[in-house]
Design a protein around this motif. Sequence first.
Motif, PDB file in Angstrom:
ATOM      1  N   LYS A  23       0.878  -1.184   0.000  1.00  0.00           N
ATOM      2  CA  LYS A  23       0.000   0.000   0.000  1.00  0.00           C
ATOM      3  C   LYS A  23       0.904   1.219   0.000  1.00  0.00           C
ATOM      4  O   LYS A  23       1.918   1.259   0.708  1.00  0.00           O
ATOM      5  CB  LYS A  23      -0.894  -0.014   1.240  1.00  0.00           C
ATOM      6  CG  LYS A  23      -1.952   1.091   1.255  1.00  0.00           C
ATOM      7  CD  LYS A  23      -2.998   0.831   2.349  1.00  0.00           C
ATOM      8  CE  LYS A  23      -4.224   1.719   2.178  1.00  0.00           C
ATOM      9  NZ  LYS A  23      -3.993   3.111   2.527  1.00  0.00           N
ATOM     10  N   CYS A  24       0.530   2.195  -0.820  1.00  0.00           N
ATOM     11  CA  CYS A  24       1.368   3.381  -1.008  1.00  0.00           C
ATOM     12  C   CYS A  24       1.084   4.427   0.069  1.00  0.00           C
ATOM     13  O   CYS A  24      -0.080   4.756   0.326  1.00  0.00           O
ATOM     14  CB  CYS A  24       1.111   3.969  -2.392  1.00  0.00           C
ATOM     15  SG  CYS A  24       2.084   5.427  -2.741  1.00  0.00           S
ATOM     16  N   GLY A  25       2.147   4.944   0.672  1.00  0.00           N
ATOM     17  CA  GLY A  25       2.003   5.997   1.677  1.00  0.00           C
ATOM     18  C   GLY A  25       1.716   7.358   1.072  1.00  0.00           C
ATOM     19  O   GLY A  25       1.293   8.279   1.770  1.00  0.00           O
ATOM     20  N   GLU A  26       1.934   7.484  -0.223  1.00  0.00           N
ATOM     21  CA  GLU A  26       1.693   8.789  -0.862  1.00  0.00           C
ATOM     22  C   GLU A  26       0.332   8.879  -1.522  1.00  0.00           C
ATOM     23  O   GLU A  26      -0.424   9.814  -1.279  1.00  0.00           O
ATOM     24  CB  GLU A  26       2.780   9.078  -1.913  1.00  0.00           C
ATOM     25  CG  GLU A  26       4.018   9.700  -1.302  1.00  0.00           C
ATOM     26  CD  GLU A  26       4.999  10.230  -2.333  1.00  0.00           C
ATOM     27  OE1 GLU A  26       4.577  10.908  -3.294  1.00  0.00           O
ATOM     28  OE2 GLU A  26       6.201   9.935  -2.171  1.00  0.00           O
ATOM     29  N   CYS A  27       0.008   7.915  -2.402  1.00  0.00           N
ATOM     30  CA  CYS A  27      -1.260   8.017  -3.154  1.00  0.00           C
ATOM     31  C   CYS A  27      -2.315   7.060  -2.619  1.00  0.00           C
ATOM     32  O   CYS A  27      -3.473   7.132  -3.045  1.00  0.00           O
ATOM     33  CB  CYS A  27      -1.029   7.785  -4.647  1.00  0.00           C
ATOM     34  SG  CYS A  27      -0.781   6.063  -5.119  1.00  0.00           S
ATOM     35  N   GLY A  28      -1.935   6.168  -1.711  1.00  0.00           N
ATOM     36  CA  GLY A  28      -2.913   5.271  -1.116  1.00  0.00           C
ATOM     37  C   GLY A  28      -3.246   4.054  -1.958  1.00  0.00           C
ATOM     38  O   GLY A  28      -4.027   3.202  -1.530  1.00  0.00           O
ATOM     39  N   ALA A  37       8.323  -0.280  -5.551  1.00  0.00           N
ATOM     40  CA  ALA A  37       7.756   1.069  -5.646  1.00  0.00           C
ATOM     41  C   ALA A  37       6.274   0.910  -5.959  1.00  0.00           C
ATOM     42  O   ALA A  37       5.833  -0.153  -6.400  1.00  0.00           O
ATOM     43  CB  ALA A  37       8.447   1.875  -6.752  1.00  0.00           C
ATOM     44  N   CYS A  38       5.522   1.979  -5.728  1.00  0.00           N
ATOM     45  CA  CYS A  38       4.092   1.958  -6.042  1.00  0.00           C
ATOM     46  C   CYS A  38       3.899   1.887  -7.551  1.00  0.00           C
ATOM     47  O   CYS A  38       4.494   2.662  -8.299  1.00  0.00           O
ATOM     48  CB  CYS A  38       3.439   3.234  -5.494  1.00  0.00           C
ATOM     49  SG  CYS A  38       1.734   3.463  -6.026  1.00  0.00           S
ATOM     50  N   THR A  39       3.055   0.940  -8.035  1.00  0.00           N
ATOM     51  CA  THR A  39       2.882   0.801  -9.480  1.00  0.00           C
ATOM     52  C   THR A  39       2.019   1.927 -10.059  1.00  0.00           C
ATOM     53  O   THR A  39       1.949   2.089 -11.274  1.00  0.00           O
ATOM     54  CB  THR A  39       2.243  -0.551  -9.854  1.00  0.00           C
ATOM     55  OG1 THR A  39       1.048  -0.708  -9.093  1.00  0.00           O
ATOM     56  CG2 THR A  39       3.183  -1.696  -9.566  1.00  0.00           C
ATOM     57  N   GLU A  40       1.350   2.683  -9.202  1.00  0.00           N
ATOM     58  CA  GLU A  40       0.522   3.783  -9.704  1.00  0.00           C
ATOM     59  C   GLU A  40       1.288   5.090  -9.790  1.00  0.00           C
ATOM     60  O   GLU A  40       1.234   5.781 -10.795  1.00  0.00           O
ATOM     61  CB  GLU A  40      -0.719   3.964  -8.817  1.00  0.00           C
ATOM     62  CG  GLU A  40      -1.728   2.847  -8.976  1.00  0.00           C
ATOM     63  CD  GLU A  40      -2.150   2.634 -10.428  1.00  0.00           C
ATOM     64  OE1 GLU A  40      -2.608   3.584 -11.069  1.00  0.00           O
ATOM     65  OE2 GLU A  40      -1.989   1.495 -10.924  1.00  0.00           O
ATOM     66  N   CYS A  41       2.003   5.462  -8.697  1.00  0.00           N
ATOM     67  CA  CYS A  41       2.645   6.785  -8.672  1.00  0.00           C
ATOM     68  C   CYS A  41       4.164   6.711  -8.598  1.00  0.00           C
ATOM     69  O   CYS A  41       4.836   7.738  -8.701  1.00  0.00           O
ATOM     70  CB  CYS A  41       2.094   7.620  -7.517  1.00  0.00           C
ATOM     71  SG  CYS A  41       2.775   7.174  -5.901  1.00  0.00           S
ATOM     72  N   GLY A  42       4.715   5.516  -8.408  1.00  0.00           N
ATOM     73  CA  GLY A  42       6.174   5.394  -8.380  1.00  0.00           C
ATOM     74  C   GLY A  42       6.808   5.675  -7.032  1.00  0.00           C
ATOM     75  O   GLY A  42       8.029   5.582  -6.890  1.00  0.00           O
ATOM     76  N   SER A  43       6.002   6.016  -6.050  1.00  0.00           N
ATOM     77  CA  SER A  43       6.572   6.336  -4.733  1.00  0.00           C
ATOM     78  C   SER A  43       7.256   5.113  -4.123  1.00  0.00           C
ATOM     79  O   SER A  43       6.787   3.983  -4.264  1.00  0.00           O
ATOM     80  CB  SER A  43       5.460   6.812  -3.791  1.00  0.00           C
ATOM     81  OG  SER A  43       5.971   6.933  -2.479  1.00  0.00           O
ATOM     82  N   ARG A  44       8.357   5.373  -3.435  1.00  0.00           N
ATOM     83  CA  ARG A  44       9.045   4.300  -2.718  1.00  0.00           C
ATOM     84  C   ARG A  44       8.527   4.154  -1.301  1.00  0.00           C
ATOM     85  O   ARG A  44       8.950   3.282  -0.560  1.00  0.00           O
ATOM     86  CB  ARG A  44      10.556   4.560  -2.719  1.00  0.00           C
ATOM     87  CG  ARG A  44      11.159   4.457  -4.120  1.00  0.00           C
ATOM     88  CD  ARG A  44      12.644   4.669  -4.111  1.00  0.00           C
ATOM     89  NE  ARG A  44      12.992   6.053  -3.786  1.00  0.00           N
ATOM     90  CZ  ARG A  44      14.237   6.469  -3.544  1.00  0.00           C
ATOM     91  NH1 ARG A  44      15.231   5.618  -3.570  1.00  0.00           N
ATOM     92  NH2 ARG A  44      14.467   7.737  -3.271  1.00  0.00           N
TER      93      ARG A  44
END
Lengths: 132, 425
Positions: A23-28, A37-44
């Motif tokens: 689960k992404c801490g940036e985009c959720g 990394a997040c497959t939606e926004c790339g956040s690590r």
Amino acid sequence: MSGESIVRTFYAALGEGKILGTKCGECGSYSFPPKTACTECGSRDIEVVEMSGDGELQFYSSGGLPPLRFADYAPYAYGLVKLKEGPMWLTMIKGVEVVDHDKMEAFFTTLPVAVKAKIAEVAGTNIVTFEV
Amino acid sequence: MSQLRLNRGSSIVGVGCTEFGNMLETPGIKGLCTEELAVKAAFEALDDSGLEPKDIDAFFIGGVQMSTAHMFAHYSRMCDWLGLQRKPGLHFETACSTTNTGAGLAAMAIGSGRWDNILVVGVDSILSHPVDNPPERVPQDAGELWTTTDYGADQEYAVPHGWDIAPGYGAFPTLAYAQRYGLTLAQMDEIMFNMHMTVRRQAVLEPKAFIKQDLPTLAASVGIPDPWEFWNSQYNPYAAWPTRALSCLNPCDGASAYVVTPADKAKQYTDTPIDILGFDWAAYNGLADKDPLNWDVDRLPFEGAYKMAGIAPADIDYLSVHDCMQIYQLVLAEVAGYLEKGQGYKAFLERRTGSDGDKPICTHGGKHGKGHAFGASGGSDIYEAVKQMKGAAGARQIAKQPAISVVHNAGYCMHTAVTVLGRRD
Ligand SMILES: [Zn+2]
């Protein structure tokens, strides 16, 4: 990244009946399967979470020239599942017709239908299949 | 950050392409080694441009299947064969979009001012592989070929989960199109049949195509007078229901090449330079996106390339899309904005997508008809677009010589490259 392999963690967890994603801490957004990394926004900024195993079967078919490693399993169903958490995933599908095309077409007209994850050993590896 | 205008424009001034087929049997490429296959396309492109190897400032060579070519380091393996010894060169690949990506690479190399004349070459030899006594080759097992081709797919998760291109890239978009637009699978089959009639008719009009028979001729060769009956027969089994074998690519051997020069010098080499007006790329790991009929990995490069070129979909005279599964002629023509969403199937049913139709698509027969030589296919598609734009496409010439062409390739799995080409005047 620590020195720990997320891939190794994923397959080890399947052996204990758990399906992991992130689960992404940036985009959720949820990502599945878990990578780095997040497959939606790339956040690590991601954390490993357990997935529900719920999903919807969008489409399925059965390949006439399956990959060599799955030759002994043919014919089998291969389908596109939209996970409840959002990601799309392609995998083997259990509990559907794979030979009679009339039955397959009749079932197709009812799609999408709810499916539930089922961990199964295929070609020597535990994988996440879905069952109708 | 990115900018839409390069400091200097670039133009294609020469194109070359080998016969697409099988190096063990196809006239024109039979008996060649991989280097000679590449050279054949490259020298044709040089001849077309009037340039000599000494005039080339840098060269980019694409090739995907190292396991069947027995080759990497294509720059050193081929520089002397090409007459480019000691010149700046590199090996690049974006799988099946490789030599489409090469046009953008060349445009940037020229746009930066670093080099003037660039030779782009693509080569793949996949139906056979070398043995110990050169230049002999032996047939490649189809299953093994797909195993190594799948090195382009996610090996950690997707492949162990049953990764299979025929359902993923053939059946699912076909089913999705039927579901979204209220068509039956029988109607989809009729669309795919008519599309295939056009695909094979176009291939027969291209002497370099792998496929040499139109569908009625193929059907008659096994004693079936009606091509529709043949389409539904044992000769055309499902590759992955409801997608039939004839709606899939024909993997083959081949090479393609083109010469790119600064736009302001292009008239020195040809009366009809074809300008590289725009390009864009996207990478994506997967065989499924949220909307099966409008993947971001395709949509975004179309939008980016149109923006760079300053064109709208209505400006497109000729469209080439990556139809390794033929359903993508329909799906991608709609993503490209060339055909109306949900209505595009009519153009195929009415067989209006051939060179004599009002919506020409893949006039060389596409990845089934011309054939699919992985790293050479983008260059083969650009070769066709350039020939059409120059009025040099022979029996398959589009009546209204295209002024704007858009060439799309999808690299397994996935890399999309879109290049917009323009003819002056
Ligand atoms: Zn995110």
